[in-house]
Design an enzyme around this catalytic site. Structure first.
Site, PDB file in Angstrom:
ATOM      1  N   ASN A   9       0.955  -1.181  -0.050  1.00 25.80           N
ATOM      2  CA  ASN A   9      -0.052   0.020  -0.195  1.00 25.80           C
ATOM      3  C   ASN A   9       0.811   1.187  -0.075  1.00 25.80           C
ATOM      4  O   ASN A   9       1.465   1.686   0.930  1.00 25.80           O
ATOM      5  CB  ASN A   9      -1.030   0.027   1.244  1.00 25.80           C
ATOM      6  CG  ASN A   9      -1.773   1.324   1.527  1.00 25.80           C
ATOM      7  OD1 ASN A   9      -1.830   2.128   0.440  1.00 25.80           O
ATOM      8  ND2 ASN A   9      -2.067   1.563   2.470  1.00 25.80           N
ATOM      9  N   TRP A  10       1.045   1.959  -1.019  1.00 24.15           N
ATOM     10  CA  TRP A  10       1.869   3.118  -1.373  1.00 24.15           C
ATOM     11  C   TRP A  10       1.354   4.226  -0.759  1.00 24.15           C
ATOM     12  O   TRP A  10       2.144   5.191  -0.434  1.00 24.15           O
ATOM     13  CB  TRP A  10       2.126   3.224  -2.807  1.00 24.15           C
ATOM     14  CG  TRP A  10       3.019   2.332  -3.542  1.00 24.15           C
ATOM     15  CD1 TRP A  10       3.557   1.261  -2.925  1.00 24.15           C
ATOM     16  CD2 TRP A  10       3.284   2.568  -4.885  1.00 24.15           C
ATOM     17  NE1 TRP A  10       4.209   0.651  -3.982  1.00 24.15           N
ATOM     18  CE2 TRP A  10       4.109   1.264  -5.192  1.00 24.15           C
ATOM     19  CE3 TRP A  10       3.306   3.511  -5.925  1.00 24.15           C
ATOM     20  CZ2 TRP A  10       4.795   1.140  -6.323  1.00 24.15           C
ATOM     21  CZ3 TRP A  10       3.825   3.209  -7.184  1.00 24.15           C
ATOM     22  CH2 TRP A  10       4.496   2.135  -7.266  1.00 24.15           C
ATOM     23  N   LYS A  11       0.062   4.154  -0.209  1.00 21.77           N
ATOM     24  CA  LYS A  11      -0.501   5.300   0.479  1.00 21.77           C
ATOM     25  C   LYS A  11      -0.277   6.481  -0.423  1.00 21.77           C
ATOM     26  O   LYS A  11      -0.229   6.409  -1.701  1.00 21.77           O
ATOM     27  CB  LYS A  11       0.211   5.916   1.881  1.00 21.77           C
ATOM     28  CG  LYS A  11       0.099   4.420   2.891  1.00 21.77           C
ATOM     29  CD  LYS A  11       0.492   4.875   4.191  1.00 21.77           C
ATOM     30  CE  LYS A  11       0.645   3.578   4.797  1.00 21.77           C
ATOM     31  NZ  LYS A  11       0.093   3.509   6.458  1.00 21.77           N
ATOM     32  N   HIS A  94      -9.555   1.102   4.429  1.00 22.47           N
ATOM     33  CA  HIS A  94      -8.055   1.129   5.388  1.00 22.47           C
ATOM     34  C   HIS A  94      -8.529   2.224   6.603  1.00 22.47           C
ATOM     35  O   HIS A  94      -9.133   3.157   6.315  1.00 22.47           O
ATOM     36  CB  HIS A  94      -7.054   1.944   4.323  1.00 22.47           C
ATOM     37  CG  HIS A  94      -5.532   1.746   4.878  1.00 22.47           C
ATOM     38  ND1 HIS A  94      -5.231   2.734   5.664  1.00 22.47           N
ATOM     39  CD2 HIS A  94      -4.718   0.818   4.588  1.00 22.47           C
ATOM     40  CE1 HIS A  94      -4.207   2.345   6.191  1.00 22.47           C
ATOM     41  NE2 HIS A  94      -3.748   1.537   5.548  1.00 22.47           N
ATOM     42  N   GLU A  96      -7.029   4.520   7.660  1.00 22.91           N
ATOM     43  CA  GLU A  96      -6.582   6.102   7.383  1.00 22.91           C
ATOM     44  C   GLU A  96      -7.777   6.860   6.615  1.00 22.91           C
ATOM     45  O   GLU A  96      -8.044   7.794   6.864  1.00 22.91           O
ATOM     46  CB  GLU A  96      -5.450   6.152   6.504  1.00 22.91           C
ATOM     47  CG  GLU A  96      -4.032   5.864   7.514  1.00 22.91           C
ATOM     48  CD  GLU A  96      -2.874   5.490   6.701  1.00 22.91           C
ATOM     49  OE1 GLU A  96      -2.592   5.662   5.341  1.00 22.91           O
ATOM     50  OE2 GLU A  96      -1.792   4.893   7.308  1.00 22.91           O
ATOM     51  N   GLU A 166      -5.443  -5.214  10.475  1.00 22.52           N
ATOM     52  CA  GLU A 166      -4.487  -4.298  10.497  1.00 22.52           C
ATOM     53  C   GLU A 166      -4.881  -3.331  11.909  1.00 22.52           C
ATOM     54  O   GLU A 166      -5.539  -2.254  11.929  1.00 22.52           O
ATOM     55  CB  GLU A 166      -4.554  -3.108   9.423  1.00 22.52           C
ATOM     56  CG  GLU A 166      -4.273  -3.639   8.169  1.00 22.52           C
ATOM     57  CD  GLU A 166      -3.735  -2.894   7.122  1.00 22.52           C
ATOM     58  OE1 GLU A 166      -2.468  -2.852   6.765  1.00 22.52           O
ATOM     59  OE2 GLU A 166      -4.296  -1.552   7.070  1.00 22.52           O
ATOM     60  N   GLY A 172       2.133   1.916  10.830  1.00 27.60           N
ATOM     61  CA  GLY A 172       3.368   3.120  10.710  1.00 27.60           C
ATOM     62  C   GLY A 172       3.827   3.418  12.073  1.00 27.60           C
ATOM     63  O   GLY A 172       4.415   4.514  12.155  1.00 27.60           O
ATOM     64  N   SER A 211       3.109  -2.376  10.250  1.00 25.91           N
ATOM     65  CA  SER A 211       4.691  -2.503  10.580  1.00 25.91           C
ATOM     66  C   SER A 211       5.331  -3.726  10.345  1.00 25.91           C
ATOM     67  O   SER A 211       6.399  -4.308  10.943  1.00 25.91           O
ATOM     68  CB  SER A 211       5.068  -1.790  12.028  1.00 25.91           C
ATOM     69  OG  SER A 211       4.419  -0.637  11.969  1.00 25.91           O
ATOM     70  N   GLY A 232       2.776  -1.268   4.424  1.00 25.17           N
ATOM     71  CA  GLY A 232       2.832   0.264   4.041  1.00 25.17           C
ATOM     72  C   GLY A 232       4.419   0.649   3.674  1.00 25.17           C
ATOM     73  O   GLY A 232       4.971   0.528   2.769  1.00 25.17           O
ATOM     74  N   GLY A 233       5.116   0.971   4.878  1.00 29.05           N
ATOM     75  CA  GLY A 233       6.187   1.806   4.776  1.00 29.05           C
ATOM     76  C   GLY A 233       7.095   0.609   3.972  1.00 29.05           C
ATOM     77  O   GLY A 233       7.884   1.511   2.991  1.00 29.05           O
TER      78      GLY A 233
HETATM   79  C1  PEP Z   1      -0.806   0.056   6.009  1.00 32.65           C
HETATM   80  O1  PEP Z   1      -0.844   1.186   5.630  1.00 32.65           O
HETATM   81  O2  PEP Z   1      -1.784  -0.688   5.512  1.00 32.65           O
HETATM   82  C2  PEP Z   1       0.243  -0.326   6.691  1.00 32.65           C
HETATM   83  C3  PEP Z   1       0.027  -1.832   7.217  1.00 32.65           C
HETATM   84  O3  PEP Z   1       1.434   0.369   7.008  1.00 32.65           O
HETATM   85  P1  PEP Z   1       2.922   0.120   7.635  1.00 32.65           P
HETATM   86  O4  PEP Z   1       3.259  -1.226   7.010  1.00 32.65           O
HETATM   87  O5  PEP Z   1       3.860   1.142   7.445  1.00 32.65           O
HETATM   88  O6  PEP Z   1       2.494  -0.134   8.899  1.00 32.65           O
END
Ligand code: PEP
Length: 248
Positions: A9-11, A94, A96, A166, A172, A211, A232-233
Site C-alpha cells: 500500500n503506497w499510500k 483502510h 486512514e 490491521e 506506521g 509495521s 505500507g512503509g
Molecule cells: C498500511 O498502511 O496498511 C500499513 C500496514 O502500513 P505500515 O506497514 O507502514 O504499518
C-alpha cells in the site's frame, strides 16, 4: 491450501520516476517465491502500473473507490475506472480512510459491494485502535467492521474477498503485533466469515498489516491463519518489499 499474498500500500507516496525504479526493482527481484504480489497505488499512477507491470506476475490496484458508478462526485474514482486501468484489487476501509475521511462500517460495506459487482477483488481492512484494545474491545470492533460487510454481500461472494487485519496501533508505528496477537485475531475473523459461508471462510486470504518488515515477516507468516501481508512503509523500498515476499 491458501496461497500467500503480499500487497504493498503506497499510500500517498510516489512519483513517476521513483515508481519506475521501485516497480522495476520488484519485478527484477521476483523469483519464483510462490506468493502472489500486488501494489495498491495512488489513482494517477494506475496507468503507469498498467504500462510497466503488464506481463509480469505483479498485479496492481487502487486504495479506495466510490460507491457510485459515475456522475457528479468530484474527486471520486469508480470501480469501472480502476478496471479501465487493469486493476485487480482495491482497498476498502483502510484505517486512514476510516479516520481521516470518516468512513463508516456501512460505507465500507457499500464500497465492498461496488468492488465485487465490478469484478474487482476488495481487500477489506479491519482493525482496532490502541484504546479499543486496551479496553478489551478488539473482537467486538473487528467483528462489527466485518459483519457490516457480510450483511450486505452474497454468501457466494465471501470467497471473492481478501480480508486484512490491521491493528491501528501497529500501522506506521514500528510496533508490530506479536505473531500470537495477530493469529488470534485472524482465527477470530475466519470464524466470523464462517458464520456467513463456512466453505468460503477456509479459502479467504487474511492478510496481516502493521509495521511488517523483512525481519518480522517470517514469524508472522508462519501462523496458520496469516495468509500474507498488507505492507505500507516497507513497500516503498524494493529490497524490503522483496524481503517480505521472500519470507513467505
Ligand atoms: C498500511 O498502511 O496498511 C500499513 C500496514 O502500513 P505500515 O506497514 O507502514 O504499518
Amino acid at each position: 491450501m491458501r496461497h500467500k499474498l503480499v500487497i504493498g500500500n503506497w499510500k500517498m507516496n510516489g512519483s513517476r520516476a521513483a515508481n519506475t525504479a521501485l516497480l522495476s526493482g520488484i519485478v527484477a527481484g521476483l523469483n519464483d517465491f510462490g506468493a502472489d504480489c500486488a501494489v495498491c497505488v495512488p489513482a494517477p499512477y494506475l496507468a503507469q502500473c498498467q504500462a510497466e507491470l503488464a506481463g509480469t506476475p505483479v498485479r496492481w490496484g487502487g486504495q479506495d473507490l466510490s460507491v457510485h458508478a459515475c456522475g457528479a462526485y468530484t474527486g471520486e474514482v469508480s470501480a469501472a475506472m480502476l478496471l479501465d486501468f487493469g486493476a485487480s484489487y482495491v482497498l476498502c476501509g483502510h484505517s486512514e480512510r476510516r479516520a481521516y475521511h470518516h468512513e463508516s462500517d456501512e460505507l465500507v460495506a457499500q464500497k465492498t459491494v461496488a468492488a465485487l459487482a465490478a469484478g474487482l477483488r476488495p481487500v477489506v481492512c479491519v482493525g482496532e485502535s490502541l484504546a479499543q484494545r486496551e479496553a478489551g474491545q478488539t473482537e467486538d470492533v473487528i467483528c462489527a467492521q466485518l459483519r457490516a460487510v457480510l450483511e450486505v454481500i452474497a454468501a457466494e461472494d465471501v470467497a471473492k474477498m481478501v480480508l486484512a487485519y490491521e491493528p491501528v496501533w501497529a500501522i506506521g508505528t514500528g510496533q508490530t503485533a506479536t505473531p500470537q496477537i495477530a493469529q488470534d485475531a485472524h482465527r477470530f475473523l475466519r470464524n466470523c466469515l464462517a458464520d456467513k459461508n463456512a466453505a468460503a471462510a477456509a479459502t479467504v486470504q487474511i492478510l496481516y498489516g502493521g509495521s511488517m518488515k523483512p525481519e518480522n515477516a517470517k514469524e508472522l507468516m508462519a501462523q496458520p491463519d496469516i495468509d500474507g501481508g498488507l505492507i505500507g512503509g516497507a513497500a516503498l523500498k524494493a529490497t524490503d518489499f522483496l524481503g517480505i515476499i521472500q519470507a513467505v
